[in-house]
Write a protein that holds these residues in place. Sequence first.
Motif, mmCIF file in Angstrom:
data_model
loop_
_atom_site.group_PDB
_atom_site.id
_atom_site.type_symbol
_atom_site.label_atom_id
_atom_site.label_comp_id
_atom_site.label_asym_id
_atom_site.label_seq_id
_atom_site.Cartn_x
_atom_site.Cartn_y
_atom_site.Cartn_z
ATOM 1 N N PHE A 55 7.808 -3.438 -7.765
ATOM 2 C CA PHE A 55 7.598 -2.482 -8.846
ATOM 3 C C PHE A 55 6.553 -1.454 -8.424
ATOM 4 C CE2 PHE A 55 9.468 -5.972 -11.222
ATOM 5 C CZ PHE A 55 10.297 -5.311 -12.120
ATOM 6 N N SER A 56 6.797 -0.201 -8.794
ATOM 7 C CA SER A 56 5.907 0.899 -8.455
ATOM 8 C C SER A 56 5.209 1.426 -9.703
ATOM 9 C CB SER A 56 6.698 2.037 -7.799
ATOM 10 O OG SER A 56 5.920 3.209 -7.714
ATOM 11 N N ASP A 57 3.919 1.718 -9.583
ATOM 12 C CA ASP A 57 3.176 2.324 -10.683
ATOM 13 C C ASP A 57 3.249 3.848 -10.651
ATOM 14 O OD1 ASP A 57 2.349 -0.102 -11.752
ATOM 15 O OD2 ASP A 57 0.545 -0.180 -10.506
ATOM 16 N N VAL A 58 3.843 4.399 -9.609
ATOM 17 C CA VAL A 58 3.929 5.862 -9.479
ATOM 18 C C VAL A 58 5.392 6.286 -9.514
ATOM 19 C CG1 VAL A 58 1.789 5.977 -8.164
ATOM 20 C CG2 VAL A 58 3.961 5.743 -6.946
ATOM 21 N N GLU A 89 3.623 4.164 -0.893
ATOM 22 C CA GLU A 89 2.633 3.342 -0.208
ATOM 23 C C GLU A 89 2.463 2.036 -0.969
ATOM 24 O OE1 GLU A 89 1.166 3.915 2.617
ATOM 25 O OE2 GLU A 89 1.719 6.029 2.953
ATOM 26 N N PHE A 90 2.680 0.929 -0.294
ATOM 27 C CA PHE A 90 2.577 -0.373 -0.916
ATOM 28 C C PHE A 90 1.140 -0.675 -1.348
ATOM 29 C CE2 PHE A 90 6.760 -0.718 0.091
ATOM 30 C CZ PHE A 90 7.294 -1.985 0.241
ATOM 31 N N THR A 91 1.001 -1.426 -2.436
ATOM 32 C CA THR A 91 -0.317 -1.915 -2.826
ATOM 33 C C THR A 91 -0.769 -2.980 -1.821
ATOM 34 O OG1 THR A 91 0.534 -3.737 -4.182
ATOM 35 C CG2 THR A 91 0.291 -1.574 -5.249
ATOM 36 N N LYS A 92 -2.008 -3.366 -1.890
ATOM 37 C CA LYS A 92 -2.542 -4.355 -0.966
ATOM 38 C C LYS A 92 -1.747 -5.655 -1.034
ATOM 39 C CE LYS A 92 -6.804 -6.838 0.199
ATOM 40 N NZ LYS A 92 -8.249 -7.029 -0.158
ATOM 41 N N GLU A 93 -1.451 -6.108 -2.265
ATOM 42 C CA GLU A 93 -0.706 -7.359 -2.439
ATOM 43 C C GLU A 93 0.719 -7.219 -1.926
ATOM 44 O OE1 GLU A 93 -2.436 -5.833 -4.779
ATOM 45 O OE2 GLU A 93 -4.163 -7.179 -4.988
ATOM 46 N N GLN A 94 1.366 -6.091 -2.236
ATOM 47 C CA GLN A 94 2.734 -5.867 -1.773
ATOM 48 C C GLN A 94 2.787 -5.767 -0.255
ATOM 49 O OE1 GLN A 94 3.636 -2.284 -3.928
ATOM 50 N NE2 GLN A 94 4.471 -3.370 -5.704
ATOM 51 N N ALA A 95 1.806 -5.090 0.326
ATOM 52 C CA ALA A 95 1.771 -4.926 1.779
ATOM 53 C C ALA A 95 1.612 -6.276 2.475
ATOM 54 C CB ALA A 95 0.626 -3.993 2.171
ATOM 55 N N HIS A 96 0.778 -7.140 1.896
ATOM 56 C CA HIS A 96 0.604 -8.477 2.482
ATOM 57 C C HIS A 96 1.915 -9.255 2.435
ATOM 58 C CE1 HIS A 96 -1.176 -12.347 3.480
ATOM 59 N NE2 HIS A 96 -0.560 -12.855 2.418
ATOM 60 N N HIS A 97 2.603 -9.177 1.284
ATOM 61 C CA HIS A 97 3.853 -9.921 1.120
ATOM 62 C C HIS A 97 4.930 -9.390 2.062
ATOM 63 C CE1 HIS A 97 7.749 -10.887 -0.891
ATOM 64 N NE2 HIS A 97 7.175 -12.074 -0.972
ATOM 65 N N GLU A 117 3.465 -0.355 9.944
ATOM 66 C CA GLU A 117 2.723 0.212 11.073
ATOM 67 C C GLU A 117 1.304 -0.342 11.016
ATOM 68 O OE1 GLU A 117 2.944 4.426 10.770
ATOM 69 O OE2 GLU A 117 5.105 4.518 11.227
ATOM 70 N N GLY A 118 1.047 -1.399 11.782
ATOM 71 C CA GLY A 118 -0.243 -2.065 11.701
ATOM 72 C C GLY A 118 -0.430 -2.675 10.324
ATOM 73 N N LYS A 119 -1.518 -2.311 9.659
ATOM 74 C CA LYS A 119 -1.775 -2.815 8.316
ATOM 75 C C LYS A 119 -1.111 -1.958 7.245
ATOM 76 C CE LYS A 119 -6.172 -5.086 9.355
ATOM 77 N NZ LYS A 119 -7.608 -5.188 8.988
ATOM 78 N N ARG A 120 -0.583 -0.825 7.648
ATOM 79 C CA ARG A 120 0.059 0.048 6.678
ATOM 80 C C ARG A 120 1.510 -0.362 6.466
ATOM 81 N NH1 ARG A 120 2.334 6.112 7.371
ATOM 82 N NH2 ARG A 120 2.595 6.620 5.150
ATOM 83 N N VAL A 121 1.877 -0.496 5.213
ATOM 84 C CA VAL A 121 3.268 -0.779 4.854
ATOM 85 C C VAL A 121 3.699 0.279 3.837
ATOM 86 C CG1 VAL A 121 4.890 -2.472 3.930
ATOM 87 C CG2 VAL A 121 2.872 -3.251 5.203
ATOM 88 N N TYR A 122 4.792 0.946 4.113
ATOM 89 C CA TYR A 122 5.259 2.000 3.234
ATOM 90 C C TYR A 122 6.787 2.001 3.208
ATOM 91 C CZ TYR A 122 6.190 4.562 7.570
ATOM 92 O OH TYR A 122 6.658 4.940 8.802
ATOM 93 N N ALA A 123 7.342 2.745 2.272
ATOM 94 C CA ALA A 123 8.799 2.825 2.150
ATOM 95 C C ALA A 123 9.217 4.268 1.910
ATOM 96 C CB ALA A 123 9.300 1.945 1.010
#
Length: 238
Positions: free
Chosen positions: A5-8, A17-25, A53-59
Amino acid sequence: MQQYFSDVPLFAGTTYEFTKEQAHHAGTVLRMHDETIRLVHDGKGYFARVYTEGKRVYAIVEKEDDMVNELPVDVTLCMALIRREKMELVLQKAAELGVKRIIPFESSRCVVHERKEKKDKLMARWNTILLEASAQCKRNVVPALSEVVSFSSLERFTSDVKMLAFENARYSGKKISETIKGASSITVVIGPEGGFSDAEAEYLIDRGYMAVTLGSRILRAETAALYACSVIGECCGE
């Protein structure tokens, strides 16, 4: 296919850009990269391609998804407070079964009572359970969760059909399937482990709730909640 789910707001061609929790998952637990996922914002689904890409997770959002995985009726579950693990089970499964909103409440026979000093922590945990369950079953919305209310407050929640699951109704009450035909909104009230007192049942009946039976057997509170939600979904065209 995973869903988040996205807040934006989301639009084709934009980057989420994934949230911290989403990026971890997605990035650490599932190790996703260059895979299709489903993003949802404000009830609307989108297909997107996820990258790590490293710690960055995006879609990258690709296109809209017209699928809507919601019941054709608005279902409100008023659930008495029950023991922690059972309450969490009800929240999780109610989300999976399409409930639109959940109203926790205290009644005279509740063995669990809200602790004011832990209210914020409890609500955060419950909302997380609803969010994760809704994402898992690909819902378009997360059920709205009310703060814990008093028993007398239940008269505020109005629907086309208002039902009270009451054990004594097995002798004279109607079945859920006989009660909800043609309804566009439904409220069902489920009591605690000790059930409702006769006075509580009369209080709700006097305020427009119909006592319904869930069958000849006495069900545990968590079983009663999930049975009622399942029957509503089946009868309303799930």
